[in-house]
Enzyme design. Structure first.
Site, PDB file in Angstrom:
ATOM      1  CB  VAL A  32      -0.963   0.051   1.208  1.00 24.91           C
ATOM      2  CG1 VAL A  32      -2.031  -1.015   1.090  1.00 24.91           C
ATOM      3  CG2 VAL A  32      -0.207  -0.068   2.516  1.00 24.91           C
ATOM      4  CE1 TYR A  33       3.609   1.383   4.421  1.00 24.65           C
ATOM      5  CE2 TYR A  33       5.854   0.707   3.952  1.00 24.65           C
ATOM      6  CZ  TYR A  33       4.802   0.838   4.842  1.00 24.65           C
ATOM      7  OH  TYR A  33       4.964   0.416   6.150  1.00 24.65           O
ATOM      8  CB  SER A  34       3.733   5.634  -2.683  1.00 25.16           C
ATOM      9  OG  SER A  34       4.195   6.493  -1.664  1.00 25.16           O
ATOM     10  CE  LYS A  85       5.220  -3.450   7.074  1.00 25.20           C
ATOM     11  NZ  LYS A  85       5.823  -2.492   6.112  1.00 25.20           N
TER      12      LYS A  85
END
Length: 326
Positions: free
Chosen positions: A60-62, A88
């Protein structure tokens, strides 16, 4: 650089883990303060040159662009057999009823998507980002086991949740002969120590590796109290973490400043040294948006705080509401 084993495994990791939420396309996802690829690459290279071999990101990061940037940089700057890459799964990545969570469908789809973005055949550590109350834990643990047996992940880990949930997941895996978690990624820093009550004793008892996130309380422990940065001003998640404890947090920050001043060290160095001194902590997940951040992190490895300094840092802390599990 110092190295240690990750929990009950033979996997050797640096005692500093580079958190890669900082690296990603700024207008993708929920982190407008992230660094684009041009700005990120020199920092990732500096980490490798420092001896850091442990890199943590998330799907989900960026909106996935962190995995893309980190994957391209690591393929250029490091040998795959010498680095430990963690990512993750849990957060929503697309619209629709199966766009997130820890169902078998979501996990098997997202691990392939993460590997594609990273440009890798496997990750060393595949972690559940949070607990999914909508999915039976048996379904999640079996799917993660199948990911490991398919060769797409070497080990599995978990992040912020209640200790009873972590214990239940481990029990389910053991009962069925499935792969167990080898690591826990909780929030732990001088401003938030609630994990000392149950999660950390559980991990020590079971030999689980502990890789704390937000060791500097999302920058609040790295600078004079109340000094704002673009990240602090736009970090809505961080604001929720500390919204109800500002008065006590200020007292802790003042104690940190006093110890750092007496030592002739920076606040960040002392805050990280405190964390590295905690029993059972494997590797704090540091963020680095400037070259000097690595200098502080490296210096913390050799900064040995005495019992009086540790007590001075810990004395002001008062119980906090449990946060960060959402």
């Amino acid at each position: 650089m110092e190295y240690t084993r990750l929990g009950p495994t033979g996997l050797v990791v640096s005692r500093l883990c580079l958190g890669c939420m900082t690296y990603g396309v700024p207008d993708r996802g929920n982190h407008p303060w992230t660094l684009d690829e041009t700005a990120s690459r020199p920092l990732i290279r500096q980490a490798v040159e420092l001896g850091i071999n442990f890199f943590d990101t998330a799907n989900v990061y960026s909106d996935g662009t962190s995995e893309e940037i980190v994957g391209r940089a690591l393929r250029e700057f490091a040998r795959r057999d010498e680095i430990v890459v963690a990512t993750k799964v849990h957060g929503r990545m697309r619209e629709g009823p199966n766009g997130g969570g820890l169902s078998r469908k979501a996990i098997l789809h997202e691990v392939d998507a993460s590997l594609s973005r990273l440009g890798m055949d496997f990750v060393d550590l595949y972690q559940i980002h949070r607990w999914d109350p909508a999915t039976p834990i048996e379904e999640t643990m079996e799917a993660l086991h199948d990911v490991v047996k398919a060769g797409k992940a070497r080990h599995i880990g978990a992040s912020s949740m209640h200790a009873w949930q972590f214990a239940k997941a481990q029990h389910v895996a053991e009962r069925h002969g499935w792969t167990r978690f080898v690591s826990m990624q909780p929030e732990l820093n001088l401003l938030y120590r609630e994990e000392e009550r149950e999660m950390l004793p559980l991990c020590r008892d079971q030999g689980i590796g502990v890789i704390p996130w937000s060791p500097l309380a999302r920058g609040r422990l790295a600078r004079p109290w109340g000094e704002h940065t673009p990240r602090i001003q736009t970090d809505t998640f961080g604001a929720r973490l500390f919204a109800r404890t500002e008065a006590n947090d200020r007292q802790v920050a003042q104690a940190l400043a006093a110890v750092a001043g007496a030592r002739g060290a920076t606040r960040a160095q002392v805050a990280l040294a405190w964390l590295l001194a905690q029993p059972g902590v494997t590797a704090p997940i540091i963020g680095a948006s400037k070259p000097a951040h690595f200098d502080d992190a490296a210096a913390a490895l050799s900064l040995q705080l005495d019992a009086e300094e540790l007590a001075q840092l810990e004395a002001p802390y008062q119980p906090h509401p449990v946060v960060g599990f959402e």
